[in-house]
Scaffold this motif. Structure first.
Motif, PDB file in Angstrom:
ATOM      1  N   MET A   1       0.852  -1.173   0.000  1.00  0.00           N
ATOM      2  CA  MET A   1       0.000   0.000   0.000  1.00  0.00           C
ATOM      3  C   MET A   1       0.899   1.237   0.000  1.00  0.00           C
ATOM      4  N   THR A   2       0.455   2.265  -0.714  1.00  0.00           N
ATOM      5  CA  THR A   2       1.244   3.502  -0.731  1.00  0.00           C
ATOM      6  C   THR A   2       0.518   4.601   0.064  1.00  0.00           C
ATOM      7  N   LEU A   3       1.228   5.644   0.350  1.00  0.00           N
ATOM      8  CA  LEU A   3       0.637   6.769   1.073  1.00  0.00           C
ATOM      9  C   LEU A   3      -0.554   7.335   0.305  1.00  0.00           C
ATOM     10  N   ARG A   4      -0.496   7.278  -0.996  1.00  0.00           N
ATOM     11  CA  ARG A   4      -1.581   7.780  -1.844  1.00  0.00           C
ATOM     12  C   ARG A   4      -2.890   7.020  -1.600  1.00  0.00           C
ATOM     13  N   ASP A   5      -2.808   5.758  -1.182  1.00  0.00           N
ATOM     14  CA  ASP A   5      -3.993   4.919  -0.966  1.00  0.00           C
ATOM     15  C   ASP A   5      -4.678   5.189   0.368  1.00  0.00           C
ATOM     16  N   LEU A   6      -3.992   5.855   1.306  1.00  0.00           N
ATOM     17  CA  LEU A   6      -4.595   6.115   2.615  1.00  0.00           C
ATOM     18  C   LEU A   6      -5.683   7.173   2.489  1.00  0.00           C
ATOM     19  N   LYS A   7      -6.729   7.013   3.287  1.00  0.00           N
ATOM     20  CA  LYS A   7      -7.831   7.967   3.328  1.00  0.00           C
ATOM     21  C   LYS A   7      -7.596   8.955   4.471  1.00  0.00           C
ATOM     22  N   PRO A   8      -8.242  10.134   4.400  1.00  0.00           N
ATOM     23  CA  PRO A   8      -8.104  11.090   5.498  1.00  0.00           C
ATOM     24  C   PRO A   8      -8.471  10.452   6.840  1.00  0.00           C
ATOM     25  N   GLY A   9      -7.624  10.663   7.831  1.00  0.00           N
ATOM     26  CA  GLY A   9      -7.824  10.105   9.163  1.00  0.00           C
ATOM     27  C   GLY A   9      -7.065   8.811   9.396  1.00  0.00           C
ATOM     28  N   GLN A  10      -6.634   8.142   8.340  1.00  0.00           N
ATOM     29  CA  GLN A  10      -5.888   6.889   8.503  1.00  0.00           C
ATOM     30  C   GLN A  10      -4.436   7.181   8.874  1.00  0.00           C
ATOM     31  N   ILE A  11      -3.892   6.273   9.674  1.00  0.00           N
ATOM     32  CA  ILE A  11      -2.509   6.392  10.124  1.00  0.00           C
ATOM     33  C   ILE A  11      -1.742   5.178   9.614  1.00  0.00           C
ATOM     34  N   GLY A  12      -0.557   5.409   9.109  1.00  0.00           N
ATOM     35  CA  GLY A  12       0.302   4.327   8.644  1.00  0.00           C
ATOM     36  C   GLY A  12       1.730   4.548   9.094  1.00  0.00           C
ATOM     37  N   THR A  13       2.537   3.545   8.874  1.00  0.00           N
ATOM     38  CA  THR A  13       3.956   3.630   9.185  1.00  0.00           C
ATOM     39  C   THR A  13       4.739   3.474   7.888  1.00  0.00           C
ATOM     40  N   VAL A  14       5.691   4.357   7.687  1.00  0.00           N
ATOM     41  CA  VAL A  14       6.486   4.329   6.466  1.00  0.00           C
ATOM     42  C   VAL A  14       7.349   3.067   6.453  1.00  0.00           C
ATOM     43  N   LYS A  15       7.211   2.270   5.384  1.00  0.00           N
ATOM     44  CA  LYS A  15       8.030   1.063   5.221  1.00  0.00           C
ATOM     45  C   LYS A  15       9.282   1.370   4.403  1.00  0.00           C
ATOM     46  N   SER A  16       9.087   2.063   3.303  1.00  0.00           N
ATOM     47  CA  SER A  16      10.228   2.415   2.460  1.00  0.00           C
ATOM     48  C   SER A  16       9.818   3.513   1.486  1.00  0.00           C
ATOM     49  N   ILE A  17      10.819   4.076   0.869  1.00  0.00           N
ATOM     50  CA  ILE A  17      10.589   5.085  -0.166  1.00  0.00           C
ATOM     51  C   ILE A  17      11.099   4.491  -1.464  1.00  0.00           C
ATOM     52  N   GLY A  18      10.196   4.303  -2.405  1.00  0.00           N
ATOM     53  CA  GLY A  18      10.545   3.649  -3.651  1.00  0.00           C
ATOM     54  C   GLY A  18      11.364   4.501  -4.591  1.00  0.00           C
ATOM     55  N   GLU A  19      11.214   5.805  -4.467  1.00  0.00           N
ATOM     56  CA  GLU A  19      11.896   6.726  -5.375  1.00  0.00           C
ATOM     57  C   GLU A  19      13.394   6.750  -5.073  1.00  0.00           C
ATOM     58  N   LYS A  20      14.194   6.927  -6.094  1.00  0.00           N
ATOM     59  CA  LYS A  20      15.648   7.050  -5.948  1.00  0.00           C
ATOM     60  C   LYS A  20      16.061   8.468  -6.338  1.00  0.00           C
ATOM     61  N   ALA A  66       3.553  10.910  -3.160  1.00  0.00           N
ATOM     62  CA  ALA A  66       2.923  10.002  -2.203  1.00  0.00           C
ATOM     63  C   ALA A  66       2.877   8.560  -2.706  1.00  0.00           C
ATOM     64  N   GLN A  67       2.778   8.374  -4.011  1.00  0.00           N
ATOM     65  CA  GLN A  67       2.701   7.008  -4.529  1.00  0.00           C
ATOM     66  C   GLN A  67       4.033   6.273  -4.431  1.00  0.00           C
ATOM     67  N   ASN A  68       5.104   6.988  -4.166  1.00  0.00           N
ATOM     68  CA  ASN A  68       6.416   6.347  -4.012  1.00  0.00           C
ATOM     69  C   ASN A  68       6.743   6.019  -2.565  1.00  0.00           C
ATOM     70  N   ILE A  69       5.840   6.339  -1.636  1.00  0.00           N
ATOM     71  CA  ILE A  69       6.068   6.067  -0.214  1.00  0.00           C
ATOM     72  C   ILE A  69       5.233   4.849   0.174  1.00  0.00           C
ATOM     73  N   LEU A  70       5.887   3.753   0.471  1.00  0.00           N
ATOM     74  CA  LEU A  70       5.195   2.529   0.869  1.00  0.00           C
ATOM     75  C   LEU A  70       4.910   2.587   2.363  1.00  0.00           C
ATOM     76  N   VAL A  71       3.653   2.301   2.740  1.00  0.00           N
ATOM     77  CA  VAL A  71       3.252   2.347   4.148  1.00  0.00           C
ATOM     78  C   VAL A  71       2.507   1.069   4.519  1.00  0.00           C
ATOM     79  N   GLU A  72       2.460   0.792   5.810  1.00  0.00           N
ATOM     80  CA  GLU A  72       1.609  -0.285   6.319  1.00  0.00           C
ATOM     81  C   GLU A  72       0.723   0.309   7.390  1.00  0.00           C
ATOM     82  N   ILE A  73      -0.487  -0.202   7.459  1.00  0.00           N
ATOM     83  CA  ILE A  73      -1.454   0.315   8.435  1.00  0.00           C
ATOM     84  C   ILE A  73      -1.298  -0.434   9.731  1.00  0.00           C
TER      85      ILE A  73
END
Length: 73
Positions: A1-20, A66-73
């Protein structure tokens, strides 16, 4: 899941940044690092930008960033 997929109010933890390169460095300089808690505050009506809360401050990111930031809920 990416940061772009989170809805307002949701909290996630950054797993990695895909962009170089400069974009990755810019995101990390703004505090977007693996293991950091991140909360989506709001999304603009057309979906861009996304306002987040990270490390106690508000930050706005474009969808393509945001789509390059991988997160987990």
């Amino acid at each position: 899941m990416t940061l772009r997929d989170l809805k307002p109010g949701q909290i996630g933890t950054v797993k990695s940044i895909g962009e170089k390169g400069p974009m990755r460095k810019r995101l990390m300089d703004m505090g977007v690092t693996p293991g950091t808690s991140i909360k989506v505050i709001k999304v603009a009506p057309l979906g861009d930008p996304i306002e987040i809360n990270i490390r106690g401050y508000e930050l706005s990111l474009r969808k393509n960033e945001a789509q390059n930031i991988l997160v987990e809920i």
